[in-house]
Design a protein around this motif. Structure first.
Motif, PDB file in Angstrom:
ATOM      1  N   GLY A   1       0.788  -1.226   0.000  1.00 34.97           N
ATOM      2  CA  GLY A   1       0.000   0.000   0.000  1.00 34.97           C
ATOM      3  C   GLY A   1       0.817   1.271   0.000  1.00 34.97           C
ATOM      4  N   LEU A   2       2.127   1.152  -0.200  1.00 37.33           N
ATOM      5  CA  LEU A   2       2.986   2.332  -0.197  1.00 37.33           C
ATOM      6  C   LEU A   2       3.173   2.815  -1.629  1.00 37.33           C
ATOM      7  CD1 LEU A   2       4.656   4.009   1.859  1.00 37.33           C
ATOM      8  CD2 LEU A   2       6.630   2.608   1.229  1.00 37.33           C
ATOM      9  N   PRO A   3       2.627   3.973  -1.983  1.00 40.10           N
ATOM     10  CA  PRO A   3       2.676   4.414  -3.388  1.00 40.10           C
ATOM     11  C   PRO A   3       4.072   4.840  -3.833  1.00 40.10           C
ATOM     12  CG  PRO A   3       1.725   6.123  -2.006  1.00 40.10           C
ATOM     13  CD  PRO A   3       1.895   4.925  -1.122  1.00 40.10           C
ATOM     14  N   ARG A   4       4.307   4.688  -5.107  1.00 43.21           N
ATOM     15  CA  ARG A   4       5.555   5.164  -5.716  1.00 43.21           C
ATOM     16  C   ARG A   4       5.267   6.413  -6.535  1.00 43.21           C
ATOM     17  NH1 ARG A   4       7.655  -0.414  -8.477  1.00 43.21           N
ATOM     18  NH2 ARG A   4       7.868  -1.671  -6.580  1.00 43.21           N
ATOM     19  N   PHE A   5       6.260   7.285  -6.582  1.00 41.76           N
ATOM     20  CA  PHE A   5       6.184   8.464  -7.449  1.00 41.76           C
ATOM     21  C   PHE A   5       7.387   8.456  -8.386  1.00 41.76           C
ATOM     22  CE2 PHE A   5       3.275   9.722  -4.100  1.00 41.76           C
ATOM     23  CZ  PHE A   5       2.295  10.420  -4.792  1.00 41.76           C
ATOM     24  N   MET A   6       7.423   9.404  -9.292  1.00 45.30           N
ATOM     25  CA  MET A   6       8.453   9.413 -10.325  1.00 45.30           C
ATOM     26  C   MET A   6       9.636  10.324  -9.999  1.00 45.30           C
ATOM     27  SD  MET A   6       5.877   9.522 -13.601  1.00 45.30           S
ATOM     28  CE  MET A   6       7.189   9.406 -14.817  1.00 45.30           C
ATOM     29  N   ASN A   7       9.493  11.115  -8.919  1.00 38.33           N
ATOM     30  CA  ASN A   7      10.566  12.017  -8.502  1.00 38.33           C
ATOM     31  C   ASN A   7      10.983  12.974  -9.618  1.00 38.33           C
ATOM     32  OD1 ASN A   7      10.775  10.863  -5.864  1.00 38.33           O
ATOM     33  ND2 ASN A   7      11.907   9.156  -6.756  1.00 38.33           N
ATOM     34  N   ILE A   8       9.978  13.635 -10.187  1.00 38.21           N
ATOM     35  CA  ILE A   8      10.243  14.631 -11.227  1.00 38.21           C
ATOM     36  C   ILE A   8       9.855  16.009 -10.688  1.00 38.21           C
ATOM     37  CG2 ILE A   8       9.942  12.986 -13.125  1.00 38.21           C
ATOM     38  CD1 ILE A   8       7.150  14.051 -13.553  1.00 38.21           C
ATOM     39  N   PRO A   9      10.381  17.086 -11.249  1.00 39.58           N
ATOM     40  CA  PRO A   9      10.100  18.424 -10.726  1.00 39.58           C
ATOM     41  C   PRO A   9       8.600  18.732 -10.661  1.00 39.58           C
ATOM     42  CG  PRO A   9      11.897  18.502 -12.317  1.00 39.58           C
ATOM     43  CD  PRO A   9      11.337  17.117 -12.383  1.00 39.58           C
ATOM     44  N   GLY A  10       8.193  19.331  -9.541  1.00 40.48           N
ATOM     45  CA  GLY A  10       6.813  19.769  -9.371  1.00 40.48           C
ATOM     46  C   GLY A  10       5.856  18.709  -8.878  1.00 40.48           C
ATOM     47  N   GLU A  11       6.374  17.550  -8.501  1.00 40.76           N
ATOM     48  CA  GLU A  11       5.481  16.435  -8.149  1.00 40.76           C
ATOM     49  C   GLU A  11       4.714  16.666  -6.841  1.00 40.76           C
ATOM     50  OE1 GLU A  11       5.934  11.811  -9.420  1.00 40.76           O
ATOM     51  OE2 GLU A  11       7.513  12.638  -8.163  1.00 40.76           O
ATOM     52  N   ASN A  12       5.116  17.675  -6.080  1.00 35.87           N
ATOM     53  CA  ASN A  12       4.427  17.966  -4.815  1.00 35.87           C
ATOM     54  C   ASN A  12       3.355  19.038  -4.941  1.00 35.87           C
ATOM     55  OD1 ASN A  12       5.813  16.100  -3.195  1.00 35.87           O
ATOM     56  ND2 ASN A  12       7.559  17.488  -2.985  1.00 35.87           N
ATOM     57  N   TYR A  13       3.063  19.473  -6.134  1.00 33.92           N
ATOM     58  CA  TYR A  13       2.031  20.501  -6.297  1.00 33.92           C
ATOM     59  C   TYR A  13       0.661  19.952  -5.900  1.00 33.92           C
ATOM     60  CZ  TYR A  13       5.234  23.588  -8.862  1.00 33.92           C
ATOM     61  OH  TYR A  13       6.269  24.411  -9.217  1.00 33.92           O
ATOM     62  N   ILE A  14      -0.222  20.878  -5.533  1.00 38.15           N
ATOM     63  CA  ILE A  14      -1.603  20.515  -5.199  1.00 38.15           C
ATOM     64  C   ILE A  14      -2.281  19.920  -6.438  1.00 38.15           C
ATOM     65  CG2 ILE A  14      -3.855  21.419  -4.476  1.00 38.15           C
ATOM     66  CD1 ILE A  14      -2.289  23.714  -3.119  1.00 38.15           C
ATOM     67  N   GLY A  15      -3.042  18.868  -6.236  1.00 40.47           N
ATOM     68  CA  GLY A  15      -3.757  18.250  -7.351  1.00 40.47           C
ATOM     69  C   GLY A  15      -3.042  17.061  -7.951  1.00 40.47           C
ATOM     70  N   ILE A  16      -1.860  16.703  -7.394  1.00 41.18           N
ATOM     71  CA  ILE A  16      -1.136  15.510  -7.856  1.00 41.18           C
ATOM     72  C   ILE A  16      -1.224  14.467  -6.752  1.00 41.18           C
ATOM     73  CG2 ILE A  16       1.071  14.578  -8.637  1.00 41.18           C
ATOM     74  CD1 ILE A  16       1.814  17.385  -9.594  1.00 41.18           C
ATOM     75  N   LEU A  17      -1.867  13.340  -7.057  1.00 39.94           N
ATOM     76  CA  LEU A  17      -2.114  12.292  -6.068  1.00 39.94           C
ATOM     77  C   LEU A  17      -1.590  10.950  -6.569  1.00 39.94           C
ATOM     78  CD1 LEU A  17      -4.979  14.038  -6.653  1.00 39.94           C
ATOM     79  CD2 LEU A  17      -5.662  12.858  -4.584  1.00 39.94           C
ATOM     80  N   SER A  18      -1.327  10.061  -5.646  1.00 38.02           N
ATOM     81  CA  SER A  18      -1.071   8.669  -6.038  1.00 38.02           C
ATOM     82  C   SER A  18      -2.402   7.998  -6.317  1.00 38.02           C
ATOM     83  CB  SER A  18      -0.343   7.919  -4.921  1.00 38.02           C
ATOM     84  OG  SER A  18      -1.221   7.715  -3.824  1.00 38.02           O
TER      85      SER A  18
ATOM     86  N   VAL B   1      -3.754  20.532 -17.418  1.00 33.45           N
ATOM     87  CA  VAL B   1      -4.438  19.605 -16.505  1.00 33.45           C
ATOM     88  C   VAL B   1      -4.841  20.372 -15.253  1.00 33.45           C
ATOM     89  CG1 VAL B   1      -3.126  17.574 -17.274  1.00 33.45           C
ATOM     90  CG2 VAL B   1      -2.283  18.943 -15.362  1.00 33.45           C
ATOM     91  N   ASP B   2      -5.711  19.785 -14.464  1.00 33.15           N
ATOM     92  CA  ASP B   2      -5.953  20.313 -13.119  1.00 33.15           C
ATOM     93  C   ASP B   2      -5.914  19.220 -12.064  1.00 33.15           C
ATOM     94  OD1 ASP B   2      -8.404  19.172 -13.725  1.00 33.15           O
ATOM     95  OD2 ASP B   2      -9.378  21.097 -14.085  1.00 33.15           O
ATOM     96  N   THR B   3      -5.790  17.968 -12.499  1.00 24.74           N
ATOM     97  CA  THR B   3      -5.586  16.842 -11.588  1.00 24.74           C
ATOM     98  C   THR B   3      -4.681  15.826 -12.274  1.00 24.74           C
ATOM     99  OG1 THR B   3      -7.813  17.113 -10.672  1.00 24.74           O
ATOM    100  CG2 THR B   3      -6.694  15.041 -10.197  1.00 24.74           C
ATOM    101  N   VAL B   4      -3.721  15.287 -11.515  1.00 27.64           N
ATOM    102  CA  VAL B   4      -2.852  14.222 -12.017  1.00 27.64           C
ATOM    103  C   VAL B   4      -2.876  13.073 -11.017  1.00 27.64           C
ATOM    104  CG1 VAL B   4      -0.499  13.545 -12.643  1.00 27.64           C
ATOM    105  CG2 VAL B   4      -1.332  15.840 -13.227  1.00 27.64           C
ATOM    106  N   VAL B   5      -3.090  11.871 -11.509  1.00 29.76           N
ATOM    107  CA  VAL B   5      -3.058  10.676 -10.668  1.00 29.76           C
ATOM    108  C   VAL B   5      -1.890   9.818 -11.128  1.00 29.76           C
ATOM    109  CG1 VAL B   5      -4.312   8.642  -9.878  1.00 29.76           C
ATOM    110  CG2 VAL B   5      -5.559  10.754 -10.357  1.00 29.76           C
ATOM    111  N   VAL B   6      -0.953   9.583 -10.228  1.00 31.30           N
ATOM    112  CA  VAL B   6       0.258   8.819 -10.567  1.00 31.30           C
ATOM    113  C   VAL B   6       0.038   7.358 -10.206  1.00 31.30           C
ATOM    114  CG1 VAL B   6       2.741   8.589 -10.214  1.00 31.30           C
ATOM    115  CG2 VAL B   6       1.664  10.857 -10.145  1.00 31.30           C
ATOM    116  N   SER B   7       0.100   6.489 -11.205  1.00 33.49           N
ATOM    117  CA  SER B   7      -0.154   5.061 -11.016  1.00 33.49           C
ATOM    118  C   SER B   7       0.979   4.259 -11.654  1.00 33.49           C
ATOM    119  CB  SER B   7      -1.504   4.684 -11.644  1.00 33.49           C
ATOM    120  OG  SER B   7      -1.815   3.337 -11.402  1.00 33.49           O
ATOM    121  N   VAL B   8       2.154   4.372 -11.036  1.00 33.69           N
ATOM    122  CA  VAL B   8       3.351   3.730 -11.608  1.00 33.69           C
ATOM    123  C   VAL B   8       3.891   2.629 -10.702  1.00 33.69           C
ATOM    124  CG1 VAL B   8       4.008   5.736 -12.978  1.00 33.69           C
ATOM    125  CG2 VAL B   8       4.833   5.548 -10.620  1.00 33.69           C
TER     126      VAL B   8
END
Length: 491
Positions: free
Chosen positions: A266-283, A413-420
């Motif tokens: 249950g621990l999500p992964r992210f891509m570690n790219i610039p701006g990934e902590n902005y509001i509207g970006i979720l796992s 975009v206004d929402t990004v869902v990261v599913s990697v």
């Protein structure tokens, strides 16, 4: 649904069966076309969480069952991680003995109604079907028939409970109530053990509840399967984090002799790219859990989910499809998949991809996000996407995506869902220093026994595999129960 006996005695049933016998002789079974699943129209289903697949009728199920050729060596069984006797349950359906078919399923499967909906049969039992292997034709629709039998039993109100051995007075614990844990619990209960399942969340079901939307797997289906486990004697403790609420040593003092860890990934992964902590970006984990389990789609709740009109989902697996199709149901005008490989390499089930296309999801393949941008409030509003091309195969066997220099473009975009991908839940391993883990954080186990470096601790599912299917997790739960039973008897 009609009572089985009254249906079989009905004039309509008898006429239909006689007609079927005339049309389909034993030698002609392989000429019968594979049944098509009944579905709710895309324009209707995308406006609600109604289940997309609506199941087979009795006539469709019996006709499809006639396609099974009764192989001398049924390789479909070996292709099933829980080893369901597939020809036997299909033959029961052909004969109109639908409740008996459900009983056959329950001999080895704890969650038949779930498996009939979400298991990738096309890569397992159906991939090993005689039709696929020998005739190069479409296989028997094993998954559809499994769902039919399980649904028929539930709707009949005559739900059977597997045979339970006499209680032996020995206590075992299960950590996590996902498919691995529920299967383990059911198998141990059948063997006569007192089983308690400890679940960290407030609802039982694990990924079946928080990770899979109801348009694919309705919660009430899962609840019925869980109720059957309760009738078998399985105890459940919710809001209980093993390693936090109580330690393994605490549970041993309460009399638990052995443990199965199916705490998932249950621990999500992210891509570690610039701006990934902005509001509207979720796992995808957060996005689906909040919507499926916390009703966050309701904007009047205390913690409503961010859901925009322009939603990008990064990834190409089943979880990515669940996320993007959820976005459509939440009203997104534009919902898109961005995937760094081609459609051919996409790991999601073909059925889920086709359903997403029917519902208006856009697919941007051979593309990868490399940077996010935001407005003055810190809300994501653009993604820089780079085109990719495929090189030589990597360790997964798929061709490696290679960036195409100078091909970047900006997408609003206004929402990004990261599913990697996901990583294993670290709570149990972190609480047990003597428990050996891999560099990926998964629990090391003996492949034959699923026993860890702690003899009394067994493990399976995503906490061992790092991310796999429901049925593979169930296979681990069943195997671990067999091996734990042997361990305890020899202890």
């Amino acid at each position: 649904m009609e009572d089985r006996n009254s249906y079989l005695k009905s004039e309509r049933s008898q006429e239909w069966r006689e007609e079927l016998r005339k049309k389909i002789k034993a030698k002609d079974r392989t000429d019968v076309p594979r049944v098509k699943m009944n579905e709710v129209d895309a324009s209707e289903r995308v406006q609600s969480y109604i289940e997309v697949n609506s199941g087979l009728t009795q006539e469709q199920a019996q006709k499809e069952a006639t396609r099974c050729v009764d192989c001398a060596n049924p390789t479909c069984i070996t292709g099933c991680p829980v080893e369901i006797n597939i020809p036997k349950f299909i033959k029961r359906i052909e004969q109109g003995e639908f409740l008996e078919a459900a009983k056959v399923l329950k001999e080895t499967s704890t969650l038949p109604a779930v498996c009939g909906r979400v298991c990738p049969q096309e890569k397992q039992c159906e991939a090993n079907c005689f039709y696929t292997q020998k005739l190069k034709k479409e296989p028997v629709a094993i998954g559809y028939l499994e769902r039919f039998a399980a649904d028929y039993e539930r709707e009949s109100g005559q739900i059977s409970i597997p045979e339970i051995k006499e209680k032996n007075g020995r206590k075992v614990a299960c950590i996590g109530s996902g498919p691995a844990g529920l299967t383990f619990a059911g198998e141990m209960a059948k063997k006569g053990y007192d089983v308690t399942v400890f679940e960290a969340l407030h609802e039982i079901g694990g990924v079946l509840k928080y990770g899979i939307p109801e348009f694919r797997l309705p919660n009430n289906i899962v609840d019925v399967e869980i109720e059957s486990l309760k009738k078998m004697g399985v105890q459940f403790e919710t809001n209980f984090i093993v390693g936090k609420t109580a330690s393994i040593e605490d549970l041993k003092e309460e009399g638990f002799e052995a443990f199965f860890t199916g705490s998932g990934a249950g621990l999500p992964r992210f891509m570690n790219i610039p701006g990934e902590n902005y509001i509207g970006i979720l796992s995808s984990n957060e996005y689906l859990t909040r919507i499926n389990l916390m009703h966050a789609a309701d904007q009047t709740t205390d913690t409503p989910v961010v859901s925009g009109n322009k939603v990008m989902v990064v990834g190409g697996g089943n979880t990515a499809m669940d996320s993007v199709r959820t976005a459509k149901r939440l009203g997104a005008e534009r919902a898109m998949i961005v995937y760094r490989r081609s459609m051919e390499e996409m790991p999601a089930r073909l059925e889920e991809i086709e359903h997403a296309k029917e519902e208006g999801v856009e697919f941007m393949t051979l593309a990868n996000p490399i940077e996010y941008f935001a407005n003055e409030k810190g809300q994501v509003n653009q993604v820089k996407v780079q085109k990719m091309e495929l090189g030589e195969p990597d360790a997964s066997g798929r061709r490696r995506p290679i960036p195409v220099e100078g091909s970047e473009e900006l997408i609003e975009v206004d929402t990004v869902v990261v599913s990697v991908g996901v990583s294993p839940n670290p709570i149990v391993p972190d609480s047990l220093p003597e428990l050996k883990t891999t560099s990926w954080g998964t629990i090391q186990v003996n492949e034959e026994t699923l026993q860890s470096s702690m003899p009394e601790m067994f493990a399976g599912g995503d906490i061992v595999r790092g991310g796999a299917t429901v049925i593979l997790a169930m296979g681990d739960g069943r195997k671990a129960a067999q091996k734990m039973d042997e361990y305890l008897k020899n202890k």
